[in-house]
Scaffold this motif. Structure first.
Motif, PDB file in Angstrom:
ATOM      1  N   GLU A   1       0.850  -1.151   0.006  1.00 34.48           N
ATOM      2  CA  GLU A   1      -0.002   0.106  -0.145  1.00 34.48           C
ATOM      3  C   GLU A   1       0.974   1.329   0.036  1.00 34.48           C
ATOM      4  N   ALA A   2       2.009   1.179   1.001  1.00 35.00           N
ATOM      5  CA  ALA A   2       2.709   2.524   0.953  1.00 35.00           C
ATOM      6  C   ALA A   2       3.559   2.615  -0.592  1.00 35.00           C
ATOM      7  N   LEU A   3       3.751   1.584  -1.303  1.00 32.10           N
ATOM      8  CA  LEU A   3       4.435   1.631  -2.524  1.00 32.10           C
ATOM      9  C   LEU A   3       3.398   1.629  -3.703  1.00 32.10           C
ATOM     10  N   ASP A   4       1.949   1.957  -3.348  1.00 28.35           N
ATOM     11  CA  ASP A   4       0.704   2.222  -4.157  1.00 28.35           C
ATOM     12  C   ASP A   4       0.900   0.871  -5.337  1.00 28.35           C
ATOM     13  N   THR A   5       1.090  -0.127  -4.790  1.00 23.87           N
ATOM     14  CA  THR A   5       1.115  -1.038  -5.841  1.00 23.87           C
ATOM     15  C   THR A   5       0.472  -2.569  -5.334  1.00 23.87           C
ATOM     16  N   PRO A   6      -0.443  -3.138  -6.040  1.00 28.51           N
ATOM     17  CA  PRO A   6      -1.079  -4.206  -5.619  1.00 28.51           C
ATOM     18  C   PRO A   6       0.032  -5.279  -5.099  1.00 28.51           C
ATOM     19  N   ILE A   7      -0.563  -5.866  -3.907  1.00 29.53           N
ATOM     20  CA  ILE A   7       0.280  -7.042  -3.485  1.00 29.53           C
ATOM     21  C   ILE A   7       0.142  -8.113  -4.564  1.00 29.53           C
ATOM     22  N   SER A   8      -0.827  -8.382  -5.405  1.00 31.12           N
ATOM     23  CA  SER A   8      -0.810  -9.312  -6.400  1.00 31.12           C
ATOM     24  C   SER A   8       0.289  -9.110  -7.332  1.00 31.12           C
ATOM     25  N   SER A   9       0.746  -7.819  -7.597  1.00 33.31           N
ATOM     26  CA  SER A   9       1.696  -7.552  -8.469  1.00 33.31           C
ATOM     27  C   SER A   9       3.109  -8.006  -7.996  1.00 33.31           C
ATOM     28  N   ILE A  10       3.148  -7.703  -6.830  1.00 34.33           N
ATOM     29  CA  ILE A  10       4.423  -7.881  -6.014  1.00 34.33           C
ATOM     30  C   ILE A  10       4.588  -9.544  -5.992  1.00 34.33           C
ATOM     31  N   MET A  11       3.728 -10.159  -5.547  1.00 31.78           N
ATOM     32  CA  MET A  11       3.757 -11.786  -5.523  1.00 31.78           C
ATOM     33  C   MET A  11       3.926 -12.428  -6.766  1.00 31.78           C
ATOM     34  N   ARG A  12       3.323 -11.804  -7.929  1.00 30.12           N
ATOM     35  CA  ARG A  12       3.522 -12.381  -9.146  1.00 30.12           C
ATOM     36  C   ARG A  12       5.095 -12.275  -9.658  1.00 30.12           C
ATOM     37  N   GLU A  13       5.662 -10.989  -9.413  1.00 28.80           N
ATOM     38  CA  GLU A  13       7.041 -10.864  -9.651  1.00 28.80           C
ATOM     39  C   GLU A  13       7.837 -11.713  -8.943  1.00 28.80           C
ATOM     40  N   VAL A  14       7.552 -11.942  -7.680  1.00 33.21           N
ATOM     41  CA  VAL A  14       8.171 -12.975  -6.675  1.00 33.21           C
ATOM     42  C   VAL A  14       8.140 -14.475  -7.425  1.00 33.21           C
ATOM     43  N   GLY A  15       6.837 -14.796  -7.827  1.00 33.64           N
ATOM     44  CA  GLY A  15       6.717 -16.181  -8.533  1.00 33.64           C
ATOM     45  C   GLY A  15       7.525 -16.263  -9.789  1.00 33.64           C
ATOM     46  N   ASP A  16       7.476 -15.127 -10.749  1.00 31.84           N
ATOM     47  CA  ASP A  16       8.006 -15.172 -11.770  1.00 31.84           C
ATOM     48  C   ASP A  16       9.625 -15.323 -11.562  1.00 31.84           C
ATOM     49  N   ARG A  17      10.215 -14.662 -10.618  1.00 31.97           N
ATOM     50  CA  ARG A  17      11.391 -14.911 -10.410  1.00 31.97           C
ATOM     51  C   ARG A  17      11.900 -16.195  -9.785  1.00 31.97           C
ATOM     52  N   ILE A  18      11.063 -16.922  -8.925  1.00 27.15           N
ATOM     53  CA  ILE A  18      11.390 -17.987  -8.460  1.00 27.15           C
ATOM     54  C   ILE A  18      11.287 -19.049  -9.470  1.00 27.15           C
ATOM     55  N   ALA A  19      10.218 -18.954 -10.582  1.00 23.43           N
ATOM     56  CA  ALA A  19      10.230 -19.995 -11.768  1.00 23.43           C
ATOM     57  C   ALA A  19      11.513 -19.855 -12.504  1.00 23.43           C
ATOM     58  N   VAL A  20      12.034 -18.660 -12.857  1.00 22.52           N
ATOM     59  CA  VAL A  20      13.337 -18.617 -13.456  1.00 22.52           C
ATOM     60  C   VAL A  20      14.400 -19.400 -12.881  1.00 22.52           C
ATOM     61  N   ILE A  21      14.541 -19.041 -11.613  1.00 21.55           N
ATOM     62  CA  ILE A  21      15.641 -19.753 -10.723  1.00 21.55           C
ATOM     63  C   ILE A  21      15.350 -21.095 -10.766  1.00 21.55           C
ATOM     64  N   GLU A  22      14.282 -21.619 -10.824  1.00 20.94           N
ATOM     65  CA  GLU A  22      13.899 -23.160 -10.665  1.00 20.94           C
ATOM     66  C   GLU A  22      14.020 -23.726 -12.352  1.00 20.94           C
ATOM     67  N   GLY A  23      14.376 -22.698 -13.183  1.00 21.78           N
ATOM     68  CA  GLY A  23      14.438 -23.271 -14.638  1.00 21.78           C
ATOM     69  C   GLY A  23      13.185 -23.452 -15.385  1.00 21.78           C
ATOM     70  N   LEU A  24      12.079 -23.100 -14.661  1.00 18.01           N
ATOM     71  CA  LEU A  24      10.627 -23.328 -15.382  1.00 18.01           C
ATOM     72  C   LEU A  24      10.226 -21.975 -16.249  1.00 18.01           C
ATOM     73  N   ALA A  25       9.350 -22.381 -17.081  1.00 16.90           N
ATOM     74  CA  ALA A  25       8.831 -21.095 -18.147  1.00 16.90           C
ATOM     75  C   ALA A  25       7.861 -20.647 -17.405  1.00 16.90           C
ATOM     76  N   ILE A  26       7.780 -19.290 -17.497  1.00 17.32           N
ATOM     77  CA  ILE A  26       6.875 -18.461 -16.840  1.00 17.32           C
ATOM     78  C   ILE A  26       5.592 -18.467 -17.608  1.00 17.32           C
ATOM     79  N   VAL A  27       4.593 -18.903 -16.466  1.00 18.40           N
ATOM     80  CA  VAL A  27       3.266 -18.830 -16.920  1.00 18.40           C
ATOM     81  C   VAL A  27       2.756 -17.593 -17.351  1.00 18.40           C
ATOM     82  N   PRO A  28       2.079 -17.571 -18.676  1.00 17.30           N
ATOM     83  CA  PRO A  28       1.813 -16.386 -19.461  1.00 17.30           C
ATOM     84  C   PRO A  28       0.621 -15.744 -18.479  1.00 17.30           C
ATOM     85  N   ASP A  29       0.444 -14.351 -18.447  1.00 23.00           N
ATOM     86  CA  ASP A  29      -0.705 -13.764 -17.936  1.00 23.00           C
ATOM     87  C   ASP A  29      -2.003 -13.845 -18.468  1.00 23.00           C
ATOM     88  N   THR A  30      -1.993 -14.283 -19.871  1.00 22.83           N
ATOM     89  CA  THR A  30      -3.201 -14.636 -20.490  1.00 22.83           C
ATOM     90  C   THR A  30      -3.578 -15.820 -20.972  1.00 22.83           C
TER      91      THR A  30
END
Length: 103
Positions: free
Chosen positions: A57-86
Motif C-alpha cells: 500500500e505504501a508503494l501504491d502497488t497491488p500485492i498481487s503484482s508483488i507476489m506475481r513478480e516473486v513467483g516469476d523470479r522463482i520460476a526462472v531460478i527453478e528453470g521453469l517457463a513463466i506462466v503467461p498472464d493471459t
C-alpha cells in the motif's frame, strides 16, 4: 535452494527503487520500523502478510503484482517457463465452443 524471503525482499526493494522512494519514506508510510523493513528487503527477516500488505500500500502497488513478480523470479531460478498472464486463445475458443454447445 530458493529462499522465498530473499526473493520477496529483492522484489520489494526493486519496486521501491522504481517508484523513487527511500527506505525511510516507505517504512514511515507503511508504519513499519525502518530497521525491520531494511532486514526484510535484505532477506534477513520474514515479513508477515500484514507487513507485506502495508508495504504494498505504501508503494501504491497491488500485492498481487508483488507476489506475481516473486513467483516469476522463482520460476526462472527453478528453470521453469513463466506462466503467461493471459489464457491461450485456443483454450478460450474451446471454452466458448463448449459453452455454446451447452445452451
Amino acid at each position: 535452494m530458493v529462499l522465498l524471503r530473499q526473493e520477496i525482499g529483492d522484489v520489494l526493494r526493486d519496486f521501491r527503487l522504481q517508484k523513487g522512494h527511500t527506505l525511510r519514506q516507505v517504512a514511515s508510510k507503511a508504519s513499519v520500523a525502518l530497521g525491520y523493513l531494511s532486514e526484510v528487503e535484505r532477506g534477513q527477516k520474514e515479513a508477515s502478510s500484514e507487513i507485506l500488505a502495508s508495504v504494498a500500500e505504501a508503494l501504491d502497488t497491488p500485492i498481487s503484482s508483488i507476489m506475481r513478480e516473486v513467483g516469476d523470479r522463482i520460476a526462472v531460478i527453478e528453470g521453469l517457463a513463466i506462466v503467461p498472464d493471459t489464457i491461450p486463445a485456443d483454450i478460450v475458443a474451446a471454452e466458448l465452443d463448449a459453452e455454446v454447445m451447452a445452451h
